[in-house]
Write an enzyme that holds these catalytic residues in place. Structure first.
Site, mmCIF file in Angstrom:
data_model
loop_
_atom_site.group_PDB
_atom_site.id
_atom_site.type_symbol
_atom_site.label_atom_id
_atom_site.label_comp_id
_atom_site.label_asym_id
_atom_site.label_seq_id
_atom_site.Cartn_x
_atom_site.Cartn_y
_atom_site.Cartn_z
ATOM 1 N N HIS A 23 0.814 -1.204 0.000
ATOM 2 C CA HIS A 23 0.000 0.000 0.000
ATOM 3 C C HIS A 23 0.853 1.262 0.000
ATOM 4 O O HIS A 23 0.349 2.320 -0.300
ATOM 5 C CB HIS A 23 -0.974 -0.015 1.177
ATOM 6 C CG HIS A 23 -0.349 0.157 2.519
ATOM 7 N ND1 HIS A 23 0.154 -0.895 3.228
ATOM 8 C CD2 HIS A 23 -0.124 1.259 3.254
ATOM 9 C CE1 HIS A 23 0.649 -0.429 4.371
ATOM 10 N NE2 HIS A 23 0.493 0.856 4.407
ATOM 11 N N THR A 73 -5.788 -19.582 -1.800
ATOM 12 C CA THR A 73 -6.057 -19.005 -3.108
ATOM 13 C C THR A 73 -5.502 -17.592 -3.178
ATOM 14 O O THR A 73 -5.698 -16.799 -2.255
ATOM 15 C CB THR A 73 -7.583 -18.974 -3.358
ATOM 16 O OG1 THR A 73 -8.083 -20.306 -3.231
ATOM 17 C CG2 THR A 73 -7.912 -18.418 -4.727
ATOM 18 N N CYS A 126 8.182 5.756 22.930
ATOM 19 C CA CYS A 126 6.988 5.267 23.600
ATOM 20 C C CYS A 126 5.983 6.408 23.602
ATOM 21 O O CYS A 126 6.338 7.551 23.847
ATOM 22 C CB CYS A 126 7.328 4.867 25.034
ATOM 23 S SG CYS A 126 5.878 4.430 25.995
#
Length: 186
Positions: free
Chosen positions: A1, A37, A132
């Protein structure tokens, strides 16, 4: 993407002679490497996106570089140049040392977690990346990556990772910068 293909599809280059074990057991699809698939529409879309990027990469990269730099300038102007720094090579270091679409900045005195929470409420996506991002600054910790890069703690706790894309607009840049500046002023 990252280059315009749908999320959930990827391509993997495997050098000839490289052993690659099966990921999933079952059918013999993809030379026995995985079962299931193939998602043909997604694979076709990935190929189409790769073709577009192959034709337009210089223009796409230049647009993203301009967006990244404009976003930094707007944030630096808004919060004060003395409060913000680029994590990693300077923006002027060139593409050999920087990605054109990604900006990691550190804002002295800001809490990345609080800024991210505020941006999320405005539907602006960002991350604290290596830092963080606890909303409570008392519990925030500087990541080993930022420490290794030598980012001072008072900046590292305000680290944001921002990304732009080929379709990013000036209006979106202005909105994001204004939201970040506003959040840092609180």
């Amino acid at each position: 993407h990252k280059f315009g293909a749908p999320k959930g599809v990827a391509a993997l280059y495997v050098r000839s002679g490289t052993a690659l074990p099966s990921m999933l057991l079952g059918g013999g699809q993809e030379a026995g490497r995985r079962a299931g698939t193939e998602a043909v529409p997604q694979i076709v879309a990935l190929g189409a996106a790769a073709a577009v990027v192959g034709r337009e990469l210089p223009e796409i990269a230049a647009h993203m570089r301009r967006c990244r730099d404009e976003l930094f300038e707007a944030i630096a102007e808004g919060v004060g140049r003395d409060r913000v720094r680029v994590n990693g090579p300077a923006l002027s270091a060139g593409d050999a040392k920087r990605l054109p679409n990604t900006l990691s900045i550190a804002i002295r005195g800001a809490s990345a977690g609080a800024v991210l929470a505020d941006l999320s409420r405005r539907n602006i996506a960002a991350s604290a990346s290596a830092a963080c991002h606890a909303a409570d600054a008392a519990h925030a910790q500087v990541s080993f990556v930022l420490r290794a890069m030598g980012v001072p703690t008072e900046y590292a706790l305000g680290t944001l990772r921002l990304s732009v894309g080929r379709h990013t607009t000036r209006a979106e840049l202005r909105a994001a910068a204004a939201a970040i500046v506003g959040s840092c002023a609180k």
